[in-house]
Scaffold this active site. Structure first.
Site, PDB file in Angstrom:
ATOM      1  N   SER A  42      45.340  34.455  40.049  1.00  0.00           N
ATOM      2  CA  SER A  42      44.375  33.554  39.415  1.00  0.00           C
ATOM      3  C   SER A  42      43.876  34.145  38.106  1.00  0.00           C
ATOM      4  CB  SER A  42      43.215  33.325  40.376  1.00  0.00           C
ATOM      5  OG  SER A  42      42.285  32.507  39.759  1.00  0.00           O
ATOM      6  N   GLY A  43      43.951  33.378  37.042  1.00  0.00           N
ATOM      7  CA  GLY A  43      43.482  33.839  35.730  1.00  0.00           C
ATOM      8  C   GLY A  43      44.556  34.539  34.927  1.00  0.00           C
ATOM      9  N   THR A  91      48.421  28.116  33.963  1.00  0.00           N
ATOM     10  CA  THR A  91      48.193  26.754  33.457  1.00  0.00           C
ATOM     11  C   THR A  91      48.435  26.705  31.949  1.00  0.00           C
ATOM     12  OG1 THR A  91      46.610  26.478  35.203  1.00  0.00           O
ATOM     13  CG2 THR A  91      46.495  24.903  33.407  1.00  0.00           C
ATOM     14  N   ASN A 102      38.321  33.158  36.908  1.00  0.00           N
ATOM     15  CA  ASN A 102      38.846  32.336  35.819  1.00  0.00           C
ATOM     16  C   ASN A 102      37.875  31.193  35.539  1.00  0.00           C
ATOM     17  OD1 ASN A 102      40.315  30.765  34.094  1.00  0.00           O
ATOM     18  ND2 ASN A 102      42.074  30.498  35.451  1.00  0.00           N
ATOM     19  N   SER A 109      39.763  27.653  36.477  1.00  0.00           N
ATOM     20  CA  SER A 109      40.739  27.928  37.532  1.00  0.00           C
ATOM     21  C   SER A 109      41.245  26.624  38.165  1.00  0.00           C
ATOM     22  CB  SER A 109      40.072  28.785  38.589  1.00  0.00           C
ATOM     23  OG  SER A 109      40.980  29.077  39.592  1.00  0.00           O
ATOM     24  N   SER A 110      42.556  26.518  38.320  1.00  0.00           N
ATOM     25  CA  SER A 110      43.113  25.308  38.957  1.00  0.00           C
ATOM     26  C   SER A 110      42.828  25.413  40.444  1.00  0.00           C
ATOM     27  CB  SER A 110      44.621  25.248  38.763  1.00  0.00           C
ATOM     28  OG  SER A 110      44.950  25.591  37.453  1.00  0.00           O
ATOM     29  N   GLY A 113      47.071  30.626  41.779  1.00  0.00           N
ATOM     30  CA  GLY A 113      47.591  31.992  41.897  1.00  0.00           C
ATOM     31  C   GLY A 113      47.123  32.669  43.167  1.00  0.00           C
ATOM     32  N   GLU A 132      45.157  34.782  45.666  1.00  0.00           N
ATOM     33  CA  GLU A 132      43.713  35.016  45.618  1.00  0.00           C
ATOM     34  C   GLU A 132      43.279  36.003  46.681  1.00  0.00           C
ATOM     35  OE1 GLU A 132      41.818  31.198  45.847  1.00  0.00           O
ATOM     36  OE2 GLU A 132      42.170  30.805  43.714  1.00  0.00           O
TER      37      GLU A 132
HETATM   38  N1  LIG Z   1      48.577  32.462  26.048  1.00  0.00           N
HETATM   39  C1  LIG Z   1      47.249  32.496  26.050  1.00  0.00           C
HETATM   40  N2  LIG Z   1      46.586  32.583  24.893  1.00  0.00           N
HETATM   41  C2  LIG Z   1      45.237  32.633  24.886  1.00  0.00           C
HETATM   42  N3  LIG Z   1      44.465  32.593  25.991  1.00  0.00           N
HETATM   43  C3  LIG Z   1      45.078  32.487  27.173  1.00  0.00           C
HETATM   44  C4  LIG Z   1      46.503  32.419  27.277  1.00  0.00           C
HETATM   45  N4  LIG Z   1      46.811  32.337  28.584  1.00  0.00           N
HETATM   46  C5  LIG Z   1      45.629  32.319  29.264  1.00  0.00           C
HETATM   47  N5  LIG Z   1      44.595  32.423  28.421  1.00  0.00           N
HETATM   48  C6  LIG Z   1      43.160  32.440  28.782  1.00  0.00           C
HETATM   49  O1  LIG Z   1      43.042  32.777  30.134  1.00  0.00           O
HETATM   50  C7  LIG Z   1      42.336  31.782  30.864  1.00  0.00           C
HETATM   51  C8  LIG Z   1      42.948  31.624  32.245  1.00  0.00           C
HETATM   52  O2  LIG Z   1      44.239  31.082  32.166  1.00  0.00           O
HETATM   53  P1  LIG Z   1      44.778  30.000  33.177  1.00  0.00           P
HETATM   54  O3  LIG Z   1      43.744  29.006  33.466  1.00  0.00           O
HETATM   55  O4  LIG Z   1      46.055  29.549  32.625  1.00  0.00           O
HETATM   56  O5  LIG Z   1      45.006  30.877  34.450  1.00  0.00           O
HETATM   57  P2  LIG Z   1      45.761  30.469  35.790  1.00  0.00           P
HETATM   58  O6  LIG Z   1      46.827  31.469  35.996  1.00  0.00           O
HETATM   59  O7  LIG Z   1      46.155  29.064  35.726  1.00  0.00           O
HETATM   60  O8  LIG Z   1      44.648  30.696  36.878  1.00  0.00           O
HETATM   61  P3  LIG Z   1      44.380  29.884  38.218  1.00  0.00           P
HETATM   62  O9  LIG Z   1      45.370  30.322  39.201  1.00  0.00           O
HETATM   63  O10 LIG Z   1      43.015  30.289  38.573  1.00  0.00           O
HETATM   64  O11 LIG Z   1      44.473  28.459  37.855  1.00  0.00           O
HETATM   65  C9  LIG Z   1      42.458  30.542  30.013  1.00  0.00           C
HETATM   66  O12 LIG Z   1      41.349  29.718  30.207  1.00  0.00           O
HETATM   67  C10 LIG Z   1      42.508  31.101  28.598  1.00  0.00           C
HETATM   68  O13 LIG Z   1      41.209  31.326  28.133  1.00  0.00           O
HETATM   69 MG   LIG Z   2      45.623  27.363  36.626  1.00  0.00          MG
END
Ligand SMILES: Nc1ncnc2c1ncn2[C@@H]1O[C@H](COP(=O)(O)OP(=O)(O)OP(=O)(O)O)[C@@H](O)[C@H]1O
Ligand SMILES: [Mg+2]
Length: 1137
Positions: A107-108, A112, A157, A160-161, A387, A389
């Site tokens: 997660s994070g 996404t 996050n 977070s999705s 992701g 957790e």
């Molecule tokens: N390529 C990137 N460039 C800039 N910031 C990023 C990038 N990837 C992620 N981030 C930052 O990290 C944060 C978390 O990313 P994201 O929401 O994609 O995580 P996730 O893996 O989908 O987590 P979860 O499993 O909780 O959904 C985003 O809100 C953004 O601020």
């Molecule tokens: Mg996500």
């Protein structure tokens, strides 16, 4: 000249871990760190992309970058997520291989974000065009909608999705997107009612409260204050860097682009508001005579407002919070709920409302973005699932999420590690096996059908008797005791008996990504996912179309006593389907890594990254890659692709494909260590060798293209020359013919001229002779004429003298007579003048005498009296004159005699008005009752439609006939007329508009005082019968078309089949009659007639908007109705001349 670049140019650290030397965990991490410090967040392991979350925006996603990576080989430029997206897209487009992009990480870690980058890249490089751009925009705009409803701030996050998402994007053969399908996986609905410390509820709640206008909030009965709602956590109501109000506008805009109608958006917001209101309902105990406590709603205001929002009856919902009805096969038992149970029921309702709303949103989006064309699609799947957790307090949701991640790791192992190694062995390639951890054993612990944890949870949930979370844990302790990845304190002869980090009500699983401690509390409830039937029935009764759809099981007509499948069972099944789906596609991996736990940029926590590198199996991945071969291909397609590179294999190779490939490789002098021959495939060790072959092929294709061009050009020139030659012969022959023709015409002309000269000369000679003869004859005649003339003139002179003498006598006589007459006239005139003078003098004398006589009677006021007398006389004359000159009695006659004196102006106009009123009254008094009714109807039609509908003026002169079909006389319709027991007020043929194509089919339309009947035109068979009380309103346009919609009351018996969209030539009469019947019925409210160019029609489940536009009279002279999309029918009405 094109500049050749490579992954190896300007490289920081090593761009592809396969090239890392020496390979160890330390050097691996050091390389990642070095690259991360230089803003290089992407690194390859062969074709797998490792992505480190930078936690700040980097300038590497610009349109220039998209252009840079477009159509370039994977290893040509420095590592980037765009390179992977480009590779996947090109394989899909050019090689017709379905693709899937698997994005994993905790997660994070940035999954996404990565999925959005992939989608935006594909959208930027694929085809363009109005239709394609609309599809792209809809696909991209589905993200903000789903994120608002399915994402939330967690400690790990800020976005977070809280649901899993798999999106299939469908393309046509050219690689243009056609549409997509989204599948969602288990929303973490417990968050709706409770959030862990430092976390928030789903974004939409906060967005609505801060972003909606005051007016919208008032309509939704909400206040702009987060602290007013129990379901919203206060400690992190605002998140830095997150503008809820702006995001709300983005979401509304995205919903509009995706195709949500205005009323759908309103319904969605009403549901969100209802969930907030639900959280504020509190309960208090009330003692009953049997000593038991029963729950009662404490403050009914919130309940009332929520019921108003959802259109439910307050008493029904209130009862559902106090009682629970259990239905067995034959009997119904009603038990009371205590306060705790009431709170449980409330929360269950809130969770169900929200999660069903979320699933509905996904279905609705799918409806909009689904591909229209039915041709075979190429598919690119993008998987962004929650992701891995590990929280302090892990419950059923984390268990499910982690199970899903285990399955994804499995698929990664299957496809990259095991499959690859097994292939080498299968193909007989020399291979030393590489050890890796296979997590199949953990998957089995969870999903095994007999003794897996999910199966046991289901068994517990379905078992009769007392079932608690503890009995479930006991069961696990007995059955899973021996499993090496399962740990529990209560396990008999457990080695964890003294492990104080493992509480008694918990069990621990050693996941591939680490150990996770799960608290069993709530497992049974969450798996059961029970919503009391009274609540679902209360929801089904709501007068709110969306709510009704969300709770179909509440329909009392469809009571199902079977238990619904458990949450765990459903999830396992959907994950199974997903895995099956992924296995049919070519996988592309993005492994996301989180560099630190602080959501901060520039921090690289080595221990954290090391842990992720280990459990993601990245080291093993590199080892297999290094030891193995980068590329493999079966001999046949390989030979087919590269056979033009060698003279022996081009154009045809006779013999086995493998020998051909061997000849080819030897001819190209590829070093022997760069490839190996398997049983059915050739294995190429280094991508560079493949690029070498591709480069050669490209060159060779260019040469071949030149050859083909050369031959084609030669053929083209030759054909052109032959054509010219043939044309030249044709032109020459035509020219010769023309020249000969011209010469012949000249000779012919000369001959004619000579002939004409000769003939002319002969003719002139003859003419001269004839003229001489004629002149002689004329001379004789002239001499005779002169002689006769002289004779005649002499005689004339004599006669004229005679006449002149006679005339002189007559003139003298006339003069004498005239003088005599004038003298007589003068005498007579003098006599008359004298007589007149005598008469005047006598009249004056008489007048004087009379005045003297009358002066005695009128002295002072004589003038006024005479004046009055005169005026009376004038008036009398005026009235009598008017009487004899009155216009006709027709009320439409506009004539009126002219007035004799201007002072009568006012009276004259008033008399005209009075006369007209009197004439109208007379006219009306002759009416019979029937005629009166007819005129009343016409009057009502005028009130309804005058100046509102363009069709109205043409209907004024048409009598309202009512029965156009002579239904009682027509033997064909005898059965039908007997089916209607009331008198038929109107019978006509109308067109029923079909929603699918906008075409009409004829129907008989019968209207009686009680109902409307639609019947088949040919057979007279009744198709629909609508009692008039079920009719809610009638809608029609302002234009000159005959379309109208009969809208039925929601919840009425007739509403099941939906509203009717009809068209008729007698629209004005039909609607007037309907309106008249409704206003005459004392027990009903007046029928509502809406006249507008856009209205909604409910077709079964869907609402369709009917829109009227003015067609240009050039294109169409008649009304035409077309289906524009699933939600829009467009009626084009020719503009009135
Ligand atoms: N390529 C990137 N460039 C800039 N910031 C990023 C990038 N990837 C992620 N981030 C930052 O990290 C944060 C978390 O990313 P994201 O929401 O994609 O995580 P996730 O893996 O989908 O987590 P979860 O499993 O909780 O959904 C985003 O809100 C953004 O601020
Ligand atoms: Mg996500």
């Amino acid at each position: 000249m094109e500049v050749k670049t490579s992954l190896l140019d300007n490289m920081i650290g090593v761009g592809d871990m396969v090239l890392l030397e020496p390979l160890s965990e330390d050097s691996f991490l050091e390389n990642l760190k070095k690259r991360f410090d230089h803003n290089e967040i992407y690194t390859y392991i062969g074709s797998v992309v490792i992505s480190l979350n930078p936690y700040r925006s980097l300038p590497i996603y610009t349109p220039d970058k998209v252009e840079e990576y477009r159509n370039r080989n994977f290893y040509e430029l420095s590592p980037h997520i765009y390179a992977l997206a480009d590779e996947a897209y090109r394989s899909l487009r050019d090689q017709d291989k379905d693709q899937c992009i698997l994005i994993t990480g905790e997660s994070g870690a940035g999954k996404t974000e990565a999925s959005k980058l992939v989608m935006s890249y594909v959208a930027a490089v694929c085809g363009k065009g109005q239709e394609v751009n609309k599809v792209k925009e809809q696909l991209l705009q589905s993200n903000p909608v789903l994120e608002a409803f399915g994402n939330a701030k967690t400690v790990r996050n800020d976005n977070s999705s809280r649901f899993g998402k798999y999106m299939d994007i469908e393309f046509d053969f050219k690689g243009d997107p056609l549409g997509g399908v989204i599948s969602n996986y288990l929303l973490e609905k417990s968050r709706v009612v409770k959030q862990p410390r430092g976390e928030r509820n789903f974004h939409i709640f906060y967005q609505l409260l801060s972003g909606a206008s005051d007016d919208t909030l008032k309509k939704l009965k909400l206040e702009r204050d987060v602290s007013k709602y129990n379901y919203l956590s206060l400690d992190s109501a605002t998140v830095s860097g997150l503008d809820d109000a702006a995001n709300f506008r983005t979401v509304r805009n995205a919903m509009q682009i995706v195709g949500f109608m205005e009323d759908e958006m309103q319904s969605v917001l009403e549901l969100v508001a209802a969930v907030l209101k639900l959280g504020n309902i509190d309960f208090k105990p009330e003692s009953r005579c049997n000593g038991m406590d029963e729950s009662r709603v404490k403050d009914k205001n919130d309940l009332k407002e929520m019921c108003e929002l959802l259109g439910t009856e307050q008493s029904v919902l209130e009862r559902a919070f106090s009682y629970r009805t259990v239905e067995a096969k034959m009997e119904k038992v009603s038990t009371t709920l205590n306060v705790a149970q009431a709170y449980y029921a409330r929360d269950a309702l809130a969770k169900n409302l929200y999660s069903r709303l979320f699933s509905w949103l996904v279905t609705r989006i799918n409806e909009s973005i689904k591909a229209q064309a039915k041709t075979r699609h190429k598919v690119m799947g993008v998987l962004d699932i929650y992701g891995f957790e590990i929280f302090e307090d892990n419950s059923f949701e984390q268990f499910i999420i982690n199970y899903c991640n285990e399955k994804l790791q499995q698929i990664f192992i299957e496809l990259t590690l095991r499959e690859e190694q097994e292939e080498y062995v299968r193909e007989g390639i020399e291979w030393t096996n590489i050890e890796y951890f296979n997590n199949a054993v953990i998957c089995d612990l969870i999903e095994n059908n007999q003794n897996g944890i999910l199966a046991m949870l289901d068994e517990e949930c379905l078992r009769p008797g007392t079932v608690t979370d503890e009995t479930f844990l006991d069961k696990l302790n007995t059955i899973c005791a021996e499993h090496q990845h399962f740990e529990s304190r209560l396990n008999k002869n457990s080695k964890f008996l003294n492990d104080h980090s493992l509480p008694h009500n918990c069990f621990r699983i050693q996941h591939y990504a680490g150990k996770v401690l799960y608290r069993v509390e709530g497992f049974v409830d969450k798996n059961n996912d029970l919503l009391y039937r009274d609540l679902s029935q209360a929801m089904y009764k709501a007068n709110h179309s969306l709510i009704k759809q969300l709770f179909p099981e509440g329909n009392p007509a469809k009571v199902n006593l079977k238990r619904p499948p458990t949450a765990g069972f459903q999830f396992k099944a959907s994950v199974g389907t997903l895995m099956g789906n992924l296995q049919t596609k070519n996988p592309n991996y993005i492994r996301c890594i989180k560099p630190n736990d602080k959501k901060a940029s520039h921090i690289f926590t080595e221990s954290l990254v090391c842990h992720q590198v280990r459990y993601l199996g990245l080291m093993e991945n590199v080892r297999v890659r290094r030891a193995g071969y980068a590329f493999r291909q079966a001999y046949e397609p390989c030979l087919e692709r590269y056979k033009m590179l060698c003279k022996s294999t081009w154009p045809h190779w006779k013999g086995p494909a493998r020998n051909g490939v061997e000849v080819l490789m030897t001819d190209l002098q590829v070093p022997a260590e760069e490839f190996a021959y398997g049983r059915s495939k050739i294995f190429i060790r280094n991508p560079r060798t493949l690029f070498f072959l591709e480069e050669k092929r490209k060159q060779c294709l260019e040469d071949l293209a030149t050859l083909i061009q050369k031959i084609y050009r030669g053929w083209k020139c030759r054909s052109h020359f032959l054509l010219l030659k043939k044309s030249q012969i044709v032109v020459a022959s035509w020219y010769r013919r023309y020249a000969q023709q011209k010469k012949y015409q000249q000779v012919k002309h000369a001959t004619t001229v000579v002939q004409s000269y000769t003939r002319g000369w002969q003719a002139r000679k003859l003419l001269r002779e004839l003229k001489y003869q004629k002149k002689c004859e004329e001379a004789v005649t002239t001499i005779a004429a002169f002689w006769h003339g002289t004779q005649a003139r002499m005689e004339l002179r004599r006669l004229k003298q005679e006449v002149r003498n006679k005339h002189a006598v007559t003139v003298i006589w006339a003069y004498w007579q005239g003088t005599k007459a004038r003298r007589e006239l003068r005498r007579l005139k003098e006599e008359a003048r004298r007589k007149h003078a005598v008469a005047v003098i006598w009249a004056y004398w008489q007048g004087l005498k009379v005045r003297r006589e009358y002066r005695k009677f009128f002295r002072a006021n004589a003038g006024k009296k005479i004046y009055n007398f005169t005026i009376q006389r004038i008036m009398q004359k005026y009235f009598l004159g008017l009487k004899s000159n009155l216009p006709s009695m027709s009320p439409v006659d506009k004539s009126w005699p002219s007035r004799p004196y201007s002072f009568l102006d006012g009276v004259h106009a008033e008399l005209r008005r009075i006369f007209h009123l009197w004439r109208c009254k007379k006219y009306r008094s002759q009416f019979t009752e029937e005629k009166k009714a007819v005129y009343e109807e016409k009057l009502e039609a005028s009130e309804l439609f005058k100046d509102k509908k363009a069709l109205y003026p043409s209907s004024v002169s048409q009598p309202f006939k009512g029965d156009y079909l002579e239904i009682s006389k027509n033997p064909k319709y005898q059965k039908l007329s007997s089916a209607v027991d009331e008198k038929i007020l109107l019978a006509d043929v109308v067109n029923k508009i079909n929603r699918a194509n906008g075409k009409g089919s004829p129907r008989l339309f019968l209207l009686s005082k009680k109902s409307i009947i639609l019947a088949d035109q040919k057979t007279g068979q009744v198709k629909a019968s609508v009692p008039l009380p079920d009719l809610a309103s009638v809608s029609t346009s302002t234009q000159s078309d005959g379309f109208f919609a009969l809208k039925l009351k929601e919840g009425s018996g007739s509403a099941v089949k939906g509203d009717f969209l009809l068209s008729s030539d007698h629209l004005i009469e039909i609607i007037t009659k309907l309106h008249r019947i409704s206003s005459m019925a004392a027990d009903r409210e007046k029928l509502n007639v809406n006249i507008s160019d856009e209205f909604l029609v409910q077709f079964k489940q869907d609402k369709v908007c009917v829109k009227f536009i003015q067609g240009s009279p050039k294109n169409s002279n008649s009304v035409s109705c077309k289906r524009k999309n699933n939600r829009l029918l467009e009626v084009s009405v020719p503009s009135s001349p």
